[in-house]
Design a protein around this motif. Structure first.
Motif, PDB file in Angstrom:
ATOM      1  N   ILE A   1      -7.463   1.844   3.891  1.00 58.82           N
ATOM      2  CA  ILE A   1      -6.000   1.878   3.950  1.00 58.82           C
ATOM      3  C   ILE A   1      -5.412   2.076   2.557  1.00 58.82           C
ATOM      4  CG2 ILE A   1      -3.953   0.462   4.418  1.00 58.82           C
ATOM      5  CD1 ILE A   1      -5.396  -0.687   6.830  1.00 58.82           C
TER       6      ILE A   1
ATOM      7  N   ALA B   1       4.698   8.018   5.968  1.00 55.79           N
ATOM      8  CA  ALA B   1       3.307   7.574   5.854  1.00 55.79           C
ATOM      9  C   ALA B   1       3.077   6.297   6.647  1.00 55.79           C
ATOM     10  CB  ALA B   1       2.944   7.367   4.383  1.00 55.79           C
ATOM     11  N   GLY B   2       4.017   5.338   6.537  1.00 51.22           N
ATOM     12  CA  GLY B   2       3.882   4.090   7.289  1.00 51.22           C
ATOM     13  C   GLY B   2       3.899   4.325   8.789  1.00 51.22           C
TER      14      GLY B   2
ATOM     15  N   THR C   1       0.808  -1.229   0.000  1.00 46.33           N
ATOM     16  CA  THR C   1       0.000   0.000   0.000  1.00 46.33           C
ATOM     17  C   THR C   1       0.838   1.275   0.000  1.00 46.33           C
ATOM     18  OG1 THR C   1      -0.219  -0.196   2.409  1.00 46.33           O
ATOM     19  CG2 THR C   1      -2.031  -1.058   1.054  1.00 46.33           C
ATOM     20  N   THR C   2       1.880   1.342   0.854  1.00 46.02           N
ATOM     21  CA  THR C   2       2.684   2.561   0.907  1.00 46.02           C
ATOM     22  C   THR C   2       3.664   2.656  -0.264  1.00 46.02           C
ATOM     23  OG1 THR C   2       3.988   1.362   2.568  1.00 46.02           O
ATOM     24  CG2 THR C   2       2.587   3.136   3.360  1.00 46.02           C
TER      25      THR C   2
ATOM     26  N   MET D   1       0.638   5.813  10.082  1.00 43.14           N
ATOM     27  CA  MET D   1      -0.499   4.899  10.099  1.00 43.14           C
ATOM     28  C   MET D   1      -0.429   3.903  11.257  1.00 43.14           C
ATOM     29  SD  MET D   1      -1.227   4.164   6.059  1.00 43.14           S
ATOM     30  CE  MET D   1      -2.868   3.497   6.385  1.00 43.14           C
TER      31      MET D   1
ATOM     32  N   GLY E   1       6.874   1.075   3.279  1.00 40.16           N
ATOM     33  CA  GLY E   1       7.318   2.450   3.116  1.00 40.16           C
ATOM     34  C   GLY E   1       8.810   2.617   3.319  1.00 40.16           C
TER      35      GLY E   1
ATOM     36  N   SER F   1      -3.313   5.640   2.464  1.00 41.94           N
ATOM     37  CA  SER F   1      -1.850   5.583   2.354  1.00 41.94           C
ATOM     38  C   SER F   1      -1.366   6.396   1.157  1.00 41.94           C
ATOM     39  CB  SER F   1      -1.383   4.123   2.231  1.00 41.94           C
ATOM     40  OG  SER F   1      -1.918   3.513   1.073  1.00 41.94           O
ATOM     41  N   GLN F   2      -2.147   6.403   0.071  1.00 39.87           N
ATOM     42  CA  GLN F   2      -1.792   7.238  -1.083  1.00 39.87           C
ATOM     43  C   GLN F   2      -2.036   8.723  -0.781  1.00 39.87           C
ATOM     44  OE1 GLN F   2      -2.955   5.557  -5.067  1.00 39.87           O
ATOM     45  NE2 GLN F   2      -4.121   4.142  -3.787  1.00 39.87           N
TER      46      GLN F   2
ATOM     47  N   PRO G   1       2.421  -1.545   6.161  1.00 42.18           N
ATOM     48  CA  PRO G   1       2.647  -0.224   5.560  1.00 42.18           C
ATOM     49  C   PRO G   1       3.999   0.383   5.924  1.00 42.18           C
ATOM     50  CG  PRO G   1       0.424  -0.386   6.444  1.00 42.18           C
ATOM     51  CD  PRO G   1       1.162  -1.606   6.922  1.00 42.18           C
TER      52      PRO G   1
ATOM     53  N   GLN H   1       0.841  10.371   1.104  1.00 41.58           N
ATOM     54  CA  GLN H   1       2.023  10.666   0.290  1.00 41.58           C
ATOM     55  C   GLN H   1       1.715  11.662  -0.833  1.00 41.58           C
ATOM     56  OE1 GLN H   1       4.501   6.991  -0.620  1.00 41.58           O
ATOM     57  NE2 GLN H   1       2.779   6.014   0.378  1.00 41.58           N
TER      58      GLN H   1
ATOM     59  N   THR I   1      -2.825   0.794  12.364  1.00 43.84           N
ATOM     60  CA  THR I   1      -2.454  -0.593  12.048  1.00 43.84           C
ATOM     61  C   THR I   1      -1.730  -1.294  13.197  1.00 43.84           C
ATOM     62  OG1 THR I   1      -0.398   0.171  11.006  1.00 43.84           O
ATOM     63  CG2 THR I   1      -2.325  -0.073   9.586  1.00 43.84           C
TER      64      THR I   1
END
Length: 476
Positions: free
Chosen positions: A281, A299-300, A30-31, A303, A155, A285-286, A151, A289, A307
């Motif tokens: 998520i 970003a990770g 995702t990241t 989150m 990342g 996550s987008q 994530p 960033q 998470t």
């Protein structure tokens, strides 16, 4: 150390690391999505498939993979699934384009679908009945760590090395586990029941058709012939799967299990929760960033209150569920997560501060933690001991299906209301999509209230002679 204890310890180590690899790959991408998009190109629907290709094949083949192990040998199939997962990870890391990456992710999902359910079966067979509760707890904690760190790991590797290393990471782990599994795990077989090939084909085709239609709808138009064919054919195949489960001989998922309010309620809640969570998520996550300008690692890290919170809350949830039962704890967790997502949707803007988002992330994380711990016990206590394998496999499969559908549904809403053209258009699409995610998780909480108020069971209480069959995913 006695031979039996050594066998149990090795089984716990091998199955936990294998489970960590499979669980990590659910969210590790995702990241990395913005970097993958920049490097390989691709539109929104291509990014969806880099996640959904894995979750979809994982979901629809999960119970079939367990049945293959039951028939042909659990250790043998575990090693085969692990080898396939490792090779597919290398293929993903070396993918020259977005289409080959998606194909490699789909093969990864096939390997994980064979490997993952057999981790619990092999662990159950190796650990004495009185120690299984602790073993399951460690296995679950390791898998929870994988989901929480996905994530952040993705990342960090993307920012400091390259996005390809989120897949290269699996290769040395897989190569180390393969000889250990061959030497340290004991071969076992199940009942030798017939494989449900028909049910697998119906479920696979139906889910693929629906997800494909949802992914292509915003691109080709919802009235396009390909989109309509995918949606209607998928629905027809899933209807056939339900009929097969009602009338077929040795179905992979007997529909009679859903006559139980407890089984139906916890599975509906699980699927809806993953639908809302995964889709959110994927987009948030987008957003962190592409709109707020955080690096993949930042970003990770940001989150983690969402998470990573289950690692802190799950033990408390377990104690609470022992005292008041699993239903109120699960329902409370789902309503908290819904509130957190609704809050995040309300504060989303092109310049939202992290402090403004933090309450929503914490609420969602606490809610997720309250859900995970009691949910497994509710699943296992909703059926007879001899059917716990089918119940566990069905619940895991429905969670993965929910994740794949969540990404498809919420991305469709995002594409219809906004897009990648600017920060503002991204926010315009994100806000209604996450609000829908909040509503879906709220429905999951309502589904949890259907579960009868009863004592939550523990899989460790299984009788010793049930050990080879418990948790195998699809034994009959």
């Amino acid at each position: 150390m006695s031979q039996q204890r050594a066998r149990a310890v090795w089984a716990l180590v091998i199955t936990s690391v294998a489970g960590f690899m499979a669980s990590l790959d659910n969210l590790v991408v995702t990241t990395a999505l913005p970097s993958i998009r920049e490097d390989l190109g691709g539109a929104l629907h291509d990014l969806e498939w880099t996640v959904s290709a894995y979750t979809l094949t994982f979901a629809v083949l999960l119970m079939f993979g367990a049945a293959l192990g039951d028939r042909f040998g659990r250790r043998r199939l575990f090693i085969g699934g692990l080898a396939l997962f490792t090779v597919a990870s290398a293929a993903a890391a070396t993918a020259p384009g977005i289409d080959s990456l998606i194909a490699a992710r789909a093969v990864q999902g096939v390997g994980a679908a064979v490997m993952m359910p057999l981790t619990l079966t092999l662990l159950t067979a190796a650990v004495p009945a009185e120690k299984r509760g602790m073993a399951y707890g460690i296995w679950g904690a390791v898998n929870g760590l994988a989901v929480a760190s996905g994530p952040l790991v993705g990342g960090t590797l993307t920012e400091h090395i390259s996005w390809q290393w989120i897949f290269w990471l699996n290769v040395p782990l897989g190569l180390a586990l393969l000889p250990l599994a061959r030497l340290r795990l004991t071969e076992s077989h199940g009942t030798g029941a017939p494989l449900d090939v028909r049910g697998t084909l119906l479920a696979s085709g139906g889910l693929f058709g629906i997800v494909y239609g949802l992914v292509r709808g915003p691109v080709d138009g919802w009235t396009g012939p390909v989109v309509l064919t995918g949606l209607f054919a998928g629905a027809a195949l899933l209807a056939g799967f339900v009929l097969h489960g009602m009338r077929g001989r040795d179905p992979m998922l007997p529909m009679r299990l859903f006559r139980s309010r407890a089984f139906a309620g916890i599975n509906a809640a699980s699927m809806l929760m993953f639908l809302g969570m995964f889709g959110s998520i994927f987009l948030l996550s987008q957003y962190m960033q592409g709109v707020l300008g955080y690096s993949p690692t930042e970003a990770g890290l940001r989150m983690l209150p969402w998470t990573g919170m289950p690692m802190l809350v799950a033990p408390i949830a377990g104690i609470l569920s022992d005292r008041v039962g699993g239903r109120p704890v699960v329902a409370t967790g789902l309503f908290l997560q819904a509130a957190g997502l609704g809050y995040l949707a309300s504060v989303t803007s092109v310049d939202a501060s992290y402090a403004a988002q933090l309450p929503g992330l914490i609420l969602s994380g606490i809610g997720m933690g309250l859900f995970f711990a009691p949910a497994s016990s509710l699943v296992m206590s909703s059926v007879k001991p001899g059917e716990q394998g089918i119940a566990s496999g069905a619940n895991n499969a429905l969670r993965e299906v929910g994740g794949a559908l969540g990404i498809a549904v919420m991305s469709s809403i995002f594409a219809a209301q906004g897009g990648y053209e600017s920060a503002q258009t991204f926010v315009d699409g994100l806000r209604p999509a996450v609000m829908v995610g909040a509503g879906v998780v709220g429905l999951a909480g309502a589904a949890a209230l259907v579960i009868p108020g009863r004592r939550t069971g523990a899989p460790a209480n299984s009788a010793p002679d049930e050990a080879p069959r418990v948790l195998e995913g699809a034994a009959h």
